[in-house]
Design an enzyme around this catalytic site. Sequence first.
Site, PDB file in Angstrom:
ATOM      1  N   LYS A 101       1.296  -1.367   0.218  1.00  0.00           N
ATOM      2  CA  LYS A 101       0.105  -0.194   0.054  1.00  0.00           C
ATOM      3  C   LYS A 101       0.919   1.650   0.312  1.00  0.00           C
ATOM      4  O   LYS A 101       1.687   1.256   0.531  1.00  0.00           O
ATOM      5  CB  LYS A 101      -1.046  -0.097   1.556  1.00  0.00           C
ATOM      6  CG  LYS A 101      -1.790   1.084   1.126  1.00  0.00           C
ATOM      7  CD  LYS A 101      -2.127   1.864   2.515  1.00  0.00           C
ATOM      8  CE  LYS A 101      -2.675   2.706   2.560  1.00  0.00           C
ATOM      9  NZ  LYS A 101      -3.144   3.129   4.282  1.00  0.00           N
ATOM     10  N   GLY A 162      -8.490   9.566  10.731  1.00  0.00           N
ATOM     11  CA  GLY A 162      -8.480   9.304  11.925  1.00  0.00           C
ATOM     12  C   GLY A 162      -9.158   9.652  12.338  1.00  0.00           C
ATOM     13  O   GLY A 162      -9.598  10.396  13.686  1.00  0.00           O
ATOM     14  N   ALA A 188      -9.379   5.350   4.975  1.00  0.00           N
ATOM     15  CA  ALA A 188      -9.139   6.592   5.375  1.00  0.00           C
ATOM     16  C   ALA A 188     -10.777   7.659   6.199  1.00  0.00           C
ATOM     17  O   ALA A 188     -11.533   7.327   5.044  1.00  0.00           O
ATOM     18  CB  ALA A 188      -8.574   7.414   5.035  1.00  0.00           C
ATOM     19  N   GLY A 189     -11.073   7.681   7.565  1.00  0.00           N
ATOM     20  CA  GLY A 189     -11.734   8.721   7.633  1.00  0.00           C
ATOM     21  C   GLY A 189     -13.077   7.721   8.635  1.00  0.00           C
ATOM     22  O   GLY A 189     -14.423   8.499   8.958  1.00  0.00           O
ATOM     23  N   ASN A 210      -8.487   1.623   9.995  1.00  0.00           N
ATOM     24  CA  ASN A 210      -7.388   1.108  11.165  1.00  0.00           C
ATOM     25  C   ASN A 210      -8.229   1.387  12.772  1.00  0.00           C
ATOM     26  O   ASN A 210      -8.959   1.492  13.347  1.00  0.00           O
ATOM     27  CB  ASN A 210      -6.276   1.634  11.400  1.00  0.00           C
ATOM     28  CG  ASN A 210      -5.349   1.101  12.348  1.00  0.00           C
ATOM     29  OD1 ASN A 210      -4.535   1.775  12.282  1.00  0.00           O
ATOM     30  ND2 ASN A 210      -5.666   0.259  13.510  1.00  0.00           N
ATOM     31  N   THR A 211      -8.330   3.172  12.977  1.00  0.00           N
ATOM     32  CA  THR A 211      -8.677   3.840  14.288  1.00  0.00           C
ATOM     33  C   THR A 211     -10.021   3.619  14.259  1.00  0.00           C
ATOM     34  O   THR A 211      -9.961   3.225  16.110  1.00  0.00           O
ATOM     35  CB  THR A 211      -8.357   5.077  13.512  1.00  0.00           C
ATOM     36  OG1 THR A 211      -6.923   5.319  13.348  1.00  0.00           O
ATOM     37  CG2 THR A 211      -8.651   6.276  14.822  1.00  0.00           C
TER      38      THR A 211
END
Length: 259
Positions: A101, A162, A188-189, A210-211
């Site tokens: 990635k 995040g 993301a987001g 992830n977050t």
Amino acid sequence: MDKTLKIGTHSFQSRLMVGTGKYKDFEETKNAITSSGAEVVTVALRRTNMGQNKDEPNLLDFIDPNKWTILPNTAGCFNAEDAVRTCQLSRELLDGKAFVKLEVLGEKKNLFPHMSQTIEAAKTLIDDGFEVLVYCSDDPIFCQELDDMGCAAVMPLASPIGSGLGIINPYNIEIILENSSKPIIVDAGVGTASDAAIAMELGCDGILMNTAIAHAKNPVLMAESMKEAVLSGRKAFLAGRMSKRETASPSSPTTNLIE
């Protein structure tokens, strides 16, 4: 029946990809990833030990590369040169595997992608035989350029890394999907399960997060919730939603009524 998700030379049943950062320890990381049902696990090589630091705990002792597909990423890189070098190191650590990635950031506050450096690095890596999944802005023009040059998957952000803001510009995502020939993975987001479901309902091929899992009060339970949201959103997309109307439409027949 849904089709298998194909990215480059790889095929996956799960459309949820997960990261390994921000957990309290590697044991929690493993438990959450297992609960998510994900097959692809992304690892920030510049921030996580995968064997490059011999005297530190090794993530691969918890996340078995024979069970999960490890996707090294270039998080923390701010120019093409560093990103390319990081990918080359990952290939050495993972016995020649070239599934990566690419992430080249423009600044440290909002972590938006530096698109000119991203495109430069993508060209170099593709020429070097890498299968590149590329984190990028949600600009349809940039996404098309990355698609055309041969990236294995294009990964537009939903909102800043995040942030948990969800998909802030679904219209752009729809345009990207209309023109893509490669898998589109929202990256993301995402903040909660409804965000994941919306992305899949739009027609995205998958989601990387992830977050949203790692910072949940119960990461293992949130991981399971995300798995179900991705499945539900995908089914809704395949089923085809009803058309939106500006006025009401009776659910029961309006003809042949009993007087």
